[in-house]
Design an enzyme around this catalytic site. Structure first.
Site, PDB file in Angstrom:
ATOM      1  N   GLY A  67      -3.349  -6.655 -10.668  1.00  8.72           N
ATOM      2  CA  GLY A  67      -1.744  -6.469 -10.223  1.00  8.72           C
ATOM      3  C   GLY A  67      -1.414  -7.771  -9.394  1.00  8.72           C
TER       4      GLY A  67
ATOM      5  NE  ARG B  49      -3.124  -3.364 -13.428  1.00  8.14           N
ATOM      6  CZ  ARG B  49      -3.468  -3.487 -12.312  1.00  8.14           C
ATOM      7  NH1 ARG B  49      -4.472  -4.050 -11.738  1.00  8.14           N
ATOM      8  NH2 ARG B  49      -2.427  -3.419 -11.219  1.00  8.14           N
TER       9      ARG B  49
ATOM     10  CG  ASP C 189     -11.100  -3.261  -5.600  1.00 13.53           C
ATOM     11  OD1 ASP C 189     -10.164  -3.418  -6.161  1.00 13.53           O
ATOM     12  OD2 ASP C 189     -11.411  -2.038  -5.268  1.00 13.53           O
TER      13      ASP C 189
ATOM     14  CB  THR D 293      -4.437  -6.401  -3.971  1.00 16.22           C
ATOM     15  OG1 THR D 293      -3.810  -5.025  -3.901  1.00 16.22           O
ATOM     16  CG2 THR D 293      -5.577  -6.237  -3.119  1.00 16.22           C
TER      17      THR D 293
ATOM     18  CG  ASP E 265      -3.011  -1.664  -3.912  1.00 14.23           C
ATOM     19  OD1 ASP E 265      -1.910  -1.542  -3.756  1.00 14.23           O
ATOM     20  OD2 ASP E 265      -3.758  -1.650  -5.091  1.00 14.23           O
TER      21      ASP E 265
ATOM     22  CG  ASP F 175      -7.426  -1.780  -2.602  1.00 18.64           C
ATOM     23  OD1 ASP F 175      -7.390  -2.887  -2.621  1.00 18.64           O
ATOM     24  OD2 ASP F 175      -7.279  -0.900  -3.311  1.00 18.64           O
TER      25      ASP F 175
ATOM     26  NE  ARG G 186      -5.365  -0.316  -8.079  1.00 19.31           N
ATOM     27  CZ  ARG G 186      -5.107  -0.138  -9.242  1.00 19.31           C
ATOM     28  NH1 ARG G 186      -5.362   0.587 -10.088  1.00 19.31           N
ATOM     29  NH2 ARG G 186      -4.564  -1.525  -9.763  1.00 19.31           N
TER      30      ARG G 186
HETATM   31  O1  F6P Z   1      -3.058  -2.946  -7.184  1.00 22.40           O
HETATM   32  C1  F6P Z   1      -1.458  -3.013  -6.991  1.00 22.40           C
HETATM   33  C2  F6P Z   1      -0.845  -1.977  -7.708  1.00 22.40           C
HETATM   34  O2  F6P Z   1       0.550  -2.125  -7.631  1.00 22.40           O
HETATM   35  C3  F6P Z   1      -1.003  -0.499  -7.029  1.00 22.40           C
HETATM   36  O3  F6P Z   1      -0.427  -0.295  -5.713  1.00 22.40           O
HETATM   37  C4  F6P Z   1      -0.634   0.377  -8.283  1.00 22.40           C
HETATM   38  O4  F6P Z   1      -1.174   1.672  -8.135  1.00 22.40           O
HETATM   39  C5  F6P Z   1      -1.069  -0.298  -9.373  1.00 22.40           C
HETATM   40  O5  F6P Z   1      -1.174  -1.839  -8.931  1.00 22.40           O
HETATM   41  C6  F6P Z   1      -0.180  -0.410 -10.557  1.00 22.40           C
HETATM   42  O6  F6P Z   1      -0.727  -0.925 -11.875  1.00 22.40           O
HETATM   43  P1  F6P Z   1      -0.056  -1.496 -12.937  1.00 22.40           P
HETATM   44  O7  F6P Z   1       0.770  -2.948 -12.414  1.00 22.40           O
HETATM   45  O8  F6P Z   1      -1.031  -1.763 -13.790  1.00 22.40           O
HETATM   46  O9  F6P Z   1       0.690  -0.419 -13.470  1.00 22.40           O
END
Ligand code: F6P
Length: 321
Positions: free
Chosen positions: A12, A73, A104, A127, A129, A131, A173
């Site tokens: 992300g 991703r 991570d 990120t 998050d 985390d 997340r």
């Molecule tokens: O890791 C960043 C984040 O925005 C999280 O807060 C969220 O759960 C996730 O990515 C969403 O993922 P995607 O962009 O693949 O929908």
């Protein structure tokens, strides 16, 4: 001594990734290193798609959200042969050091890649998050906190006018770092995070006590990892006298111009990353610990769960009386 560095932004996106790309490029060039940027995350290493980065090509991006290299991703990277292909790309382009900017999951990818490649890997935690183990703060976190706080301040106005309860879902997340900090900064009546489960009955009781005290409006900040906030808002409305609304802040938290703090962190992390390459040190992640820029074993950062200071929930509760 490393002579060519690759950069990849993966997973992300987070505000400040561009500032990190810029800083790695400029500091590396100042030290006589070449830099290339792989495009679309790990996919760029699978397809050998990259662009040459120079101090000039990274001009004018420090203030931009997102990542100029794009991100993805990339399940293909984890499929059989993916990591080997990425390692081949590094060796084909004489990349001796790879900066992996991400969370991570991206760090885990870098650890796998390091098993197949001689290139030194350095992780830069980015990120919203927050985390990632090994750093008190990730690039982008401060920006996301400010974005969410700005939005919730506006929601508070309408909550007060209508004497309504708002459940506001923030990202994060599976973790509650973002919700906890945002909750404290907006003066949330309740903060719901996965690390501290509470029942709907407990939340309802608290909001009813607040109503009796004359506090009819309220903000409940819920981390996305806490559970189904839509169901919770519906059930609260059904089980209490209050009017309850749900607002999911969503992807706005991932974008926008990075705050000064996110830019500064990106610049300092980048400097440390390049220094590590110059010392021929790899398999490390840079981070901020107790106000100092440090580096930690990359594998450890990718495997260890970052602790959340739950005493901050007590602080938040005291502030919400
Ligand atoms: O890791 C960043 C984040 O925005 C999280 O807060 C969220 O759960 C996730 O990515 C969403 O993922 P995607 O962009 O693949 O929908």
């Amino acid at each position: 001594m490393v002579t060519t560095i690759g950069i990849v932004t993966s997973g992300g996106d987070a505000p400040g990734m561009n500032a990190a790309i810029r800083a790695v490029t400029r500091i590396a060039h100042a030290k006589g290193l070449q830099v290339i940027g792989f495009e679309r995350g790990w996919d760029g290493l699978l397809t050998n798609t990259y662009r040459k980065l120079t101090p000039r090509t990274v001009g004018g991006i420090i203030q931009l959200g997102g990542t100029m290299l794009h991100t993805l991703r990339c399940p293909a990277f984890e499929e059989p042969g993916g990591v080997e292909r990425a390692a081949e790309t590094l060796s084909m382009n004489n990349v001796e050091g790879l900066v992996v900017i991400g969370g991570d999951g991206s760090f885990r990818g870098a650890v796998e890649l390091s098993k197949k490649s001689d290139a030194l890997m350095v992780g830069i935690p980015a990120t919203i998050d927050n985390d990632v183990y090994g750093t008190d703060e990730t690039i982008g976190f401060d920006t996301a906190v400010n974005t969410a706080v700005g939005a919730i301040d506006k929601i508070r106005d309408t909550a007060i006018s209508h004497e309504r309860i708002f459940v506001v879902e923030v990202m994060g997340r599976k973790r509650g770092f973002l919700a906890l900090e945002v909750g404290i900064c907006v003066g949330a009546e309740v903060i719901l995070i996965p690390e501290k489960p509470v029942t709907l009955e407990e939340v309802n009781k608290l909001m009813e006590e607040n109503a009796k005290k004359g506090k009819k409006a309220g903000i409940i900040v819920a981390a996305e990892g806490f559970g189904d906030s839509s169901k919770m808002a519906r059930e609260m409305q059904r089980q209490t006298e209050s009017e309850v609304r749900l607002s999911i802040l969503g992807y706005a938290q991932r974008g926008g111009s990075p705050t000064a703090r996110s830019r500064l962190l990106a610049s300092l992390f980048a400097q440390k990353a390049v220094e590590l390459f110059c010392e021929a040190k790899g398999n490390m992640a840079v981070g901020l610990l107790n106000g100092k820029i440090i580096s930690t074993d990359l594998k450890k950062c990718s495997e260890t769960r970052k602790p959340l200071d739950l005493s901050l929930l007590d602080t938040a509760n005291m502030l919400a009386t």
